[in-house]
Design an enzyme around this catalytic site. Structure first.
Site, PDB file in Angstrom:
ATOM      1  N   GLU A 176      65.878  49.803  48.081  1.00 52.18           N
ATOM      2  CA  GLU A 176      66.791  49.815  49.213  1.00 52.18           C
ATOM      3  C   GLU A 176      66.038  50.211  50.479  1.00 52.18           C
ATOM      4  OE1 GLU A 176      71.435  50.729  50.098  1.00 52.18           O
ATOM      5  OE2 GLU A 176      70.453  51.905  48.554  1.00 52.18           O
ATOM      6  N   ASP A 214      60.077  44.621  43.919  1.00 50.31           N
ATOM      7  CA  ASP A 214      60.562  44.048  45.178  1.00 50.31           C
ATOM      8  C   ASP A 214      61.618  42.994  44.867  1.00 50.31           C
ATOM      9  OD1 ASP A 214      60.867  43.414  47.843  1.00 50.31           O
ATOM     10  OD2 ASP A 214      59.196  41.996  47.852  1.00 50.31           O
ATOM     11  N   ASP A 221      74.448  49.033  52.553  1.00 49.19           N
ATOM     12  CA  ASP A 221      75.874  48.769  52.654  1.00 49.19           C
ATOM     13  C   ASP A 221      76.327  48.994  54.097  1.00 49.19           C
ATOM     14  OD1 ASP A 221      77.477  51.848  52.158  1.00 49.19           O
ATOM     15  OD2 ASP A 221      75.305  51.584  52.230  1.00 49.19           O
ATOM     16  N   HIS A 269      66.943  45.681  49.169  1.00 52.61           N
ATOM     17  CA  HIS A 269      68.392  45.639  48.968  1.00 52.61           C
ATOM     18  C   HIS A 269      69.112  45.877  50.289  1.00 52.61           C
ATOM     19  CE1 HIS A 269      72.145  46.179  46.699  1.00 52.61           C
ATOM     20  NE2 HIS A 269      72.411  47.133  47.566  1.00 52.61           N
TER      21      HIS A 269
END
Length: 864
Positions: free
Chosen positions: A731, A722, A339, A671
């Protein structure tokens, strides 16, 4: 825990499972007018669409230039979903410009809880999409949505035959593990251990053969049966071909007719990984344009969070309501994970490990600094006279210092725990397109001590290059320490997880120990010495380097112990020996795990409880092992580091290299908000050198929808996929890549010259004679090699505040703690077998220990 751990389900992209079994009984139809025979209703579109039925299909003109997939939606609401029931969603679609549909079944209103989220490519020809899922929650009035925005070009999207039937039986997910013969898919150092694992039901030993690229036999032997591996529930044998030292590429191992992935035997295997692992941090910088000349066109992007619409920027950030009444410039730093958040406790351990990667070149006998120096790494500050790795670390240090509460405010000197968006952003979102308001979250003792520790380390490392910045770091560190002592139990709220991870920590004894160790090492002050020695964690190997993994963002005492054990400081000889014994005891534990595990991994948590980010736990154990090897030279520690690298790069139950771009079967769908190729083909995969979090036994309970769909019942070391939607297993974060960079640097040093330990060709005798306010030192350097050294330069670190005064028989320079002695005209050449003598006086407030390592022209010497 990664910052995206609590990511709003509406923002997730979860690939669905395969088609349901052919003989599954179809459940009742939940979609109304899925063939559009009755026109458009009850289907709806966002305000920028005008859906209409054309030739029996629902078609709409999708506008160009929307930012997010959910900016353009075709959907149907009021669809009943029952928890625990299985469903099959299918449709046919085409698009005049190919796009990726974000297919969703979710709540129609906040919090948009999602029971299906997939990314489905649709081309110019009619594409049939079919996904099965099991509903995790009851949703009496769910919304079925096809999110089709986020494209640069306008397109015509058409849809037909939409169906959602209950009762579809989702198939069992079986991971593709490739060959049962598992090796390090990158390769092995010529002089290091070389081992592998084969999955087999055979009870008796099996013959193995290593074949060279031309098909010739390079080595043979027999396997050793190990029974069932508890981490994977696989029956396995191991094999060892360490006697093979011939360099080359394209080697394979064949066992019982099965062939491994190819690998190399070379001394320079890890040179590229060192550079790539460190480039990760530049890629994830906030507040700066990422330059194509440094990373390539694919990864170039505009600066994020600098206040250019649509984002609000990080130069004038308010607190959460009720937290404070001031605003701060907290620009810069690294995006933490998948993020756009920036977190002090995660950034703290990360920047500390980058600085330690450099500091190791000053303290470890076999560490080389050249590949970390000015002009060597992918940073825009190159060619400024400062080692590039310190340029990168400074980008984060500047941010961490900005997070400190200003003087005159309540809790002045404390540090805000984190700063991120008020609400979760979706996947994908490039930083410069993030529209969310950024907010400062409350200060915490843990964050404050992270700054105290890292800024103290910063002060000693930057002193030779920028004295003003060094002083700025030290002032911030000491202010933070005083504030933490005044507020020792201000803890982060574990429920503060909207828009970013909570990163709560209810035990800060380890942060106090780490900060005291760094401040003492930098300043030598008795206040910090007493804080170190009086800590209940001091010399407690179980507390500092536990069997379950000793170092993480929430367990930082080990960072302090490693600093005390390696960097010159004011501990007595007995105290130093105690700290080093703690380090080697921890390393002994991890080395034993590596020898005993069927896959050689130096990680064996109780109950095989592979934790969130287990690969970082493996790497941090490897950092302890590498440090123990630096201190002792014992091959057993280095062998365990190398076996850990084998595990991470393919010798594991999934036959998976967890590092992007390294190995035939490498993770590349991690991610991440803007490395999101799996969802949007125009975006890139993660850059080379990005390490995935790895197997996580708690992934399903954490709410990870991909894990819940595909990994239920997985064996501990098999709980990984994955997939970009699996944020609990896949992540990528700064605090996972930081120990990877440290280990890659260590391994590249280990492989220098094609051997595991380069031969030392010099010997140094350092003799100090203390007096009241200083000492007189004589140094003898002997060339024990077979070639002359001309000219020569000897470097070492002094403890504390020692300064050179009177010198003789050499040309001396001192930059902070670093001292270099160079020849005069009459002793310019150091011939084989010959020695040169020189000396100096020091001034110091108290007696200081002798340096621990010396380097002649950058290469380690033995101590006489």
């Amino acid at each position: 825990m990664p910052a995206a751990a609590l990511l709003c389900a509406a923002a997730l992209a979860m690939p669905g499972t395969a088609l349901a079994a052919d003989d599954a009984e179809p459940g009742p139809e939940q979609i109304t007018n899925g063939d559009f025979a009755a026109g458009v209703a009850p289907w709806w579109g966002t305000a920028n669409l005008s859906p209409a039925v054309t030739d029996g299909r629902l078609c709409a003109e999708v506008p160009a230039g929307t930012a997010n997939a959910w900016d353009v939606i075709i959907g149907q609401n009021d669809v009943p979903i029952v928890a625990g029931e299985s469903y099959e969603l299918s449709y046919k679609a085409s698009s005049t410009v190919p796009l990726t549909v974000q297919t969703r079944v979710q709540q129609a209103t906040e919090p948009y809880t999602t029971v299906l989220a997939t990314a489905d490519p649709v081309g110019t020809e009619v594409t049939e999409v079919s996904r099965t899922f099991t509903a995790s929650t009851d949703q009496p009035a769910a919304s079925v949505q096809l999110q089709i925005g986020g494209g640069e070009s306008a397109t015509t999207f058409c849809l037909d035959d939409v169906s959602l039937r209950g009762g579809a039986e989702p198939p069992v997910y079986v991971p593709d593990t490739g060959s049962p013969v598992r090796v390090n898919q990158v390769g092995y150092l010529p002089g290091g251990p070389k081992s592998g694992t084969v999955v087999t039901d055979a009870e008796a030993p099996l013959a193995w053969t290593v074949k060279a690229a031309d098909g010739s036999t390079a080595a043979t032997g027999t396997t050793e049966p190990k029974g069932e591996d508890p981490t994977s529930h696989q029956k396995v044998h191991t094999f060892d071909f360490s006697d093979l030292t011939t360099t080359g590429d394209g080697y394979t191992v064949e066992v019982d007719g099965e062939v491994s992935e190819p690998f190399s035997i070379r001394g320079d295997l890890y040179d590229g990984l060192r550079s790539d692992a460190l480039a990760y941090f530049y890629h994830n910088r906030s507040g700066i344009e990422i330059d194509a000349d440094l990373v390539g066109e694919e990864y170039a992007r505009p600066a994020g969070h600098i206040g250019v619409a649509p984002n609000k920027g990080d130069t004038d950030v308010p607190c959460q309501p009720g937290v404070c009444d001031y605003r701060l410039d907290v620009s810069g730093g690294w995006y933490d994970a998948g993020d756009h958040g920036k977190y002090v406790v995660n950034g703290g351990i990360s920047v500390a490990q980058l600085m330690s990667t450099y500091e190791r070149t000053l303290t470890a006998a076999d560490a080389e600094s050249a590949q970390l120096g000015d002009g060597k790494l992918r940073v825009p500050e190159r060619d400024n006279g400062v080692p590039d790795i310190l340029d990168e670390a400074r980008w984060e240090m500047d941010f961490l210092i900005k997070m400190q509460v200003p003087a005159g405010e309540p809790l002045a000197g404390m540090v805000h725990h984190k700063m991120h968006d008020a609400e979760w952003t979706g996947l994908p979102t490039k930083p410069h397109l993030d529209p969310q308001q950024r907010e400062l979250h409350p200060p915490s003792t843990a964050a404050t001590l992270n700054l105290a520790a890292t800024a103290a380390q910063c002060a000693r490392l930057y002193e030779p290059f920028d004295k003003a910045f060094s002083d700025h770091c030290l002032a911030a560190a000491e202010t933070a320490w005083a504030a933490a002592k005044a507020h020792p139990d201000v803890l982060a709220d574990p429920n503060d997880g909207t828009g970013g991870g909570a990163y709560s920590d209810n035990d800060v004894r380890d942060e106090f120990y780490w900060a005291a160790a760094e401040l003492f090492t930098t300043t030598g002050k008795d206040t910090y010495r007493q804080a170190v020695l009086s800590s209940e964690l001091h010399d407690d190997v179980d507390a500092v380097f536990s069997a379950n993994g000793g170092i993480s963002w929430g367990s930082t005492a080990g960072l302090g112990a490693l600093t005390l054990a390696t960097v010159p400081n004011g501990l007595t000889a007995g105290q130093l020996a105690g700290v080093r014994a703690t380090v080697t005891a921890g390393a002994d534990r991890y080395a034993a795990q590596s020898r005993e595990e069927a896959y050689g991994v130096p990680y064996a948590p109780a109950g095989e409880d592979y934790v969130w980010g287990s690969n970082s736990a493996v790497l941090n154990n490897m950092v302890v092992l590498a440090t123990a090897h630096d201190l002792t030279g014992k091959a057993a520690y280095q062998d365990a580091v190398l076996r850990g690298a084998d595990y991470l790069l393919g010798r594991n139950p999934l036959n998976q290299s967890y590092v992007t771009g390294y190995g035939e079967r490498n993770s590349h769908n991690q991610h991440h908000r803007f490395w999101a190729h799996q969802n949007v083909p125009s975006l890139p995969n993660p850059a080379r050198g990005s390490i995935a979090g790895g197997p996580n036994l708690t992934a399903i309970a954490s709410g990870d929808p991909v894990a819940a769909e595909k990994l239920t019942g997985c064996a501990p070391a098999m709980c990984y996929i994955d997939d970009i939607g699996s944020w609990a297993t896949n992540e990528i974060t700064v605090n996972w890549n930081a120990p990877l960079a440290f280990i890659a640097s260590y391994l590249d040093d280990a492989g220098d010259g094609g051997t595991v330990a380069p031969a030392r060709t010099c010997e140094v005798t350092y003799s100090s004679h203390p007096w009241n306010s200083g000492s007189t030192v004589t140094v003898r350097v002997r060339n024990t090699g077979s070639e002359a050294v001309s000219p020569w330069s000897l470097t070492w670190l002094l403890h504390g505040q020692q300064k050179l005064s009177h010198t003789w028989s050499a040309e001396f320079t001192q930059s902070g703690r670093t001292v270099a002695a160079a020849p005069l005209s009459w002793n310019w050449t150091l011939a084989p077998g010959k020695a040169v003598d020189f000396g100096f006086n020091t001034s110091a407030a108290e007696p200081a220990p002798d340096p621990g390592s010396f380097k002649l022209n950058g290469r380690a010497c033995t101590s006489g």
